[in-house]
Design a protein around this motif. Sequence first.
Motif, PDB file in Angstrom:
ATOM      1  N   SER A   1       8.703  16.323  -3.683  1.00 14.25           N
ATOM      2  CA  SER A   1       9.318  16.089  -2.372  1.00 14.25           C
ATOM      3  C   SER A   1       9.164  14.654  -1.882  1.00 14.25           C
ATOM      4  N   THR A   2       8.364  13.844  -2.588  1.00 18.13           N
ATOM      5  CA  THR A   2       8.153  12.463  -2.162  1.00 18.13           C
ATOM      6  C   THR A   2       7.942  11.565  -3.375  1.00 18.13           C
ATOM      7  N   GLU A   3       8.275  10.287  -3.196  1.00 20.23           N
ATOM      8  CA  GLU A   3       8.026   9.315  -4.261  1.00 20.23           C
ATOM      9  C   GLU A   3       6.675   8.640  -4.088  1.00 20.23           C
ATOM     10  N   LEU A   4       5.977   8.963  -3.007  1.00 26.16           N
ATOM     11  CA  LEU A   4       4.665   8.370  -2.778  1.00 26.16           C
ATOM     12  C   LEU A   4       3.622   8.986  -3.719  1.00 26.16           C
ATOM     13  N   PRO A   5       2.641   8.207  -4.152  1.00 20.76           N
ATOM     14  CA  PRO A   5       1.530   8.779  -4.920  1.00 20.76           C
ATOM     15  C   PRO A   5       0.770   9.792  -4.057  1.00 20.76           C
ATOM     16  N   VAL A   6       0.185  10.796  -4.697  1.00 22.22           N
ATOM     17  CA  VAL A   6      -0.559  11.843  -4.007  1.00 22.22           C
ATOM     18  C   VAL A   6      -2.012  11.795  -4.479  1.00 22.22           C
ATOM     19  N   LEU A   7      -2.937  11.645  -3.517  1.00 21.80           N
ATOM     20  CA  LEU A   7      -4.369  11.542  -3.838  1.00 21.80           C
ATOM     21  C   LEU A   7      -5.107  12.650  -3.090  1.00 21.80           C
ATOM     22  N   LEU A   8      -5.757  13.566  -3.859  1.00 22.43           N
ATOM     23  CA  LEU A   8      -6.436  14.714  -3.254  1.00 22.43           C
ATOM     24  C   LEU A   8      -7.877  14.804  -3.753  1.00 22.43           C
ATOM     25  N   LEU A   9      -8.771  15.165  -2.842  1.00 25.50           N
ATOM     26  CA  LEU A   9     -10.199  15.292  -3.171  1.00 25.50           C
ATOM     27  C   LEU A   9     -10.697  16.651  -2.683  1.00 25.50           C
ATOM     28  N   THR A  10     -11.511  17.348  -3.520  1.00 23.64           N
ATOM     29  CA  THR A  10     -12.145  18.595  -3.105  1.00 23.64           C
ATOM     30  C   THR A  10     -13.658  18.413  -3.036  1.00 23.64           C
ATOM     31  N   ALA A  11     -14.223  18.696  -1.857  1.00 17.31           N
ATOM     32  CA  ALA A  11     -15.676  18.579  -1.689  1.00 17.31           C
ATOM     33  C   ALA A  11     -16.410  19.705  -2.401  1.00 17.31           C
ATOM     34  N   ALA A  12     -15.717  20.829  -2.632  1.00 19.26           N
ATOM     35  CA  ALA A  12     -16.363  21.972  -3.273  1.00 19.26           C
ATOM     36  C   ALA A  12     -16.759  21.670  -4.711  1.00 19.26           C
ATOM     37  N   GLU A  13     -15.970  20.841  -5.393  1.00 22.67           N
ATOM     38  CA  GLU A  13     -16.226  20.573  -6.814  1.00 22.67           C
ATOM     39  C   GLU A  13     -16.446  19.091  -7.120  1.00 22.67           C
ATOM     40  N   ASN A  14     -16.357  18.217  -6.095  1.00 26.38           N
ATOM     41  CA  ASN A  14     -16.472  16.766  -6.312  1.00 26.38           C
ATOM     42  C   ASN A  14     -15.469  16.284  -7.353  1.00 26.38           C
ATOM     43  N   LYS A  15     -14.203  16.684  -7.154  1.00 27.68           N
ATOM     44  CA  LYS A  15     -13.151  16.317  -8.101  1.00 27.68           C
ATOM     45  C   LYS A  15     -11.965  15.701  -7.365  1.00 27.68           C
ATOM     46  N   VAL A  16     -11.295  14.784  -8.075  1.00 29.49           N
ATOM     47  CA  VAL A  16     -10.171  14.047  -7.500  1.00 29.49           C
ATOM     48  C   VAL A  16      -8.954  14.219  -8.396  1.00 29.49           C
ATOM     49  N   VAL A  17      -7.775  14.381  -7.758  1.00 29.62           N
ATOM     50  CA  VAL A  17      -6.502  14.438  -8.473  1.00 29.62           C
ATOM     51  C   VAL A  17      -5.597  13.343  -7.925  1.00 29.62           C
ATOM     52  N   LEU A  18      -4.949  12.624  -8.824  1.00 27.39           N
ATOM     53  CA  LEU A  18      -3.976  11.605  -8.447  1.00 27.39           C
ATOM     54  C   LEU A  18      -2.687  11.906  -9.192  1.00 27.39           C
ATOM     55  N   ALA A  19      -1.566  11.961  -8.455  1.00 25.60           N
ATOM     56  CA  ALA A  19      -0.286  12.292  -9.081  1.00 25.60           C
ATOM     57  C   ALA A  19       0.825  11.449  -8.486  1.00 25.60           C
ATOM     58  N   CYS A  20       1.879  11.226  -9.268  1.00 27.37           N
ATOM     59  CA  CYS A  20       3.065  10.529  -8.767  1.00 27.37           C
ATOM     60  C   CYS A  20       4.289  11.067  -9.493  1.00 27.37           C
ATOM     61  N   SER A  21       5.444  10.813  -8.919  1.00 29.98           N
ATOM     62  CA  SER A  21       6.673  11.397  -9.461  1.00 29.98           C
ATOM     63  C   SER A  21       7.179  10.672 -10.699  1.00 29.98           C
ATOM     64  N   GLY A  22       6.674   9.507 -10.992  1.00 31.16           N
ATOM     65  CA  GLY A  22       7.126   8.743 -12.148  1.00 31.16           C
ATOM     66  C   GLY A  22       8.258   7.804 -11.773  1.00 31.16           C
ATOM     67  N   GLY A  23       8.510   6.836 -12.647  1.00 26.97           N
ATOM     68  CA  GLY A  23       9.592   5.899 -12.387  1.00 26.97           C
ATOM     69  C   GLY A  23       9.223   4.777 -11.450  1.00 26.97           C
ATOM     70  N   THR A  24       7.967   4.742 -10.991  1.00 29.15           N
ATOM     71  CA  THR A  24       7.540   3.698 -10.050  1.00 29.15           C
ATOM     72  C   THR A  24       6.819   2.554 -10.758  1.00 29.15           C
ATOM     73  N   GLY A  25       6.529   2.746 -12.058  1.00 27.86           N
ATOM     74  CA  GLY A  25       5.792   1.728 -12.792  1.00 27.86           C
ATOM     75  C   GLY A  25       4.292   1.849 -12.649  1.00 27.86           C
ATOM     76  N   PHE A  26       3.836   2.829 -11.856  1.00 32.24           N
ATOM     77  CA  PHE A  26       2.397   3.065 -11.660  1.00 32.24           C
ATOM     78  C   PHE A  26       1.923   4.166 -12.605  1.00 32.24           C
ATOM     79  N   SER A  27       0.737   3.971 -13.234  1.00 27.69           N
ATOM     80  CA  SER A  27       0.175   4.966 -14.154  1.00 27.69           C
ATOM     81  C   SER A  27      -1.126   5.523 -13.581  1.00 27.69           C
ATOM     82  N   CYS A  28      -1.128   6.826 -13.295  1.00 33.58           N
ATOM     83  CA  CYS A  28      -2.346   7.473 -12.785  1.00 33.58           C
ATOM     84  C   CYS A  28      -3.476   7.398 -13.811  1.00 33.58           C
ATOM     85  N   GLY A  29      -3.144   7.693 -15.070  1.00 33.39           N
ATOM     86  CA  GLY A  29      -4.166   7.694 -16.118  1.00 33.39           C
ATOM     87  C   GLY A  29      -4.795   6.335 -16.309  1.00 33.39           C
TER      88      GLY A  29
END
Length: 390
Positions: free
Chosen positions: A320-348
């Motif tokens: 639904s958006t071209e913006l990168p998505v950054l999410l953090l869970t305090a329950a597991e101390n884990k982070v997810v970073l995602a993007c729709s692609g085509g922006t030239g940015f690499s999450c990995g």
Amino acid sequence: MTKKLYYESAYLQEWETEINRVVEREDGMYLVLEETAFYPHGGGQPCDTGTIGGISMLDVILEEDEVLHRVESVPAGKKVSCRIDWDRRFDHMQQHSGQHLLSAVFLELCQAKTLSFHLGSDYDTIDLELPELSPEQLTIVEKEVNRQAMLNRSITSYTVTAEEMARLPLVKLPKVTENIRIVEIEGVEHNACGGTHVASTGSIGMIKLLRAEKMKGNTRITFKCGGRALDECNNNQRILGALAAKFNTGKDEILGRIEKWEAEQKLLQAELATLKEQNDGYAAQELLSAQEPGARVIAHVFEDKSLKDLQSLAVKLTTSTELPVLLLTAAENKVVLACSGGTGFSCGAFFKANLGEFQGKGGGSDTMAQAGFPAWENAFGFYALAKSSI
């Protein structure tokens, strides 16, 4: 040459003897006794344990005609009292004699020769020269081997010459050509064997065949005898009893109740997946609506979501958006970073470049990456860096 008392009587548990010599090796101290009833490793059977002069014996090996006993320390004096761990010895006798009887029954009923035998600490196995074995055949063999055990046939051992051996119906010819030890089950078989055995098949006790599985073109049988078989049955009975109580039903109806429970769980999982999908949609809309004009990233910290939940929500947002998505869970101390692609940015690539600073472990592709951290401070530190850098 050590006098081997275990050949004279497998039931001898205590005796007195003298230490002939002490051998010091890298792995410890070994004693050579004048005579011993401690059985060394060999023929698929583990060694005995026990005490020599009150000192724990750790291992027994046979080297040519000498039996060497590894001990924790050397006993004081030359004359020593020896004692076998009888529970272990008798267990090995039951398993080994049970294997002889079982192999004989397989040969008689299935024309299957035994290729190898392993006596483990918990269960035993034999490998049969047989490509496959049906459950029905396994049941027939189990009934017959237990019938033979209950006939209480005598089991004797004696030494023969090569000429005498030639007149015996041996299952397999031994490698040795002199002082050949034969173990005979009355009316069943003659077998060249150097192991310790019970005096009659009745002393083997119950013989329980656990499973048959293919092994390199042959069939491996896993089984237990005597006390081990009884323990196996008691454990199974305990588990069945617990399941019957849990499902509030009789033992014969447990499988039916489990199948019904599994069907109910599948329905619940399907309903839960639908609800999660709806919830992710609502959460995505809330996060998108909360973004200020000019925002470069959609970022949020959750208290109790799992990594799988974060990944699912991130996928929903990036559709639904071209913006990168950054999410953090305090329950597991884990982070997810995602993007729709085509922006030239690499999450990995971003994760690879920055995880080390925060002791994070993870990675991913250009469109999604995830990582775990040893503590909340590390996870939040990485989250803050990502939020300000992207």
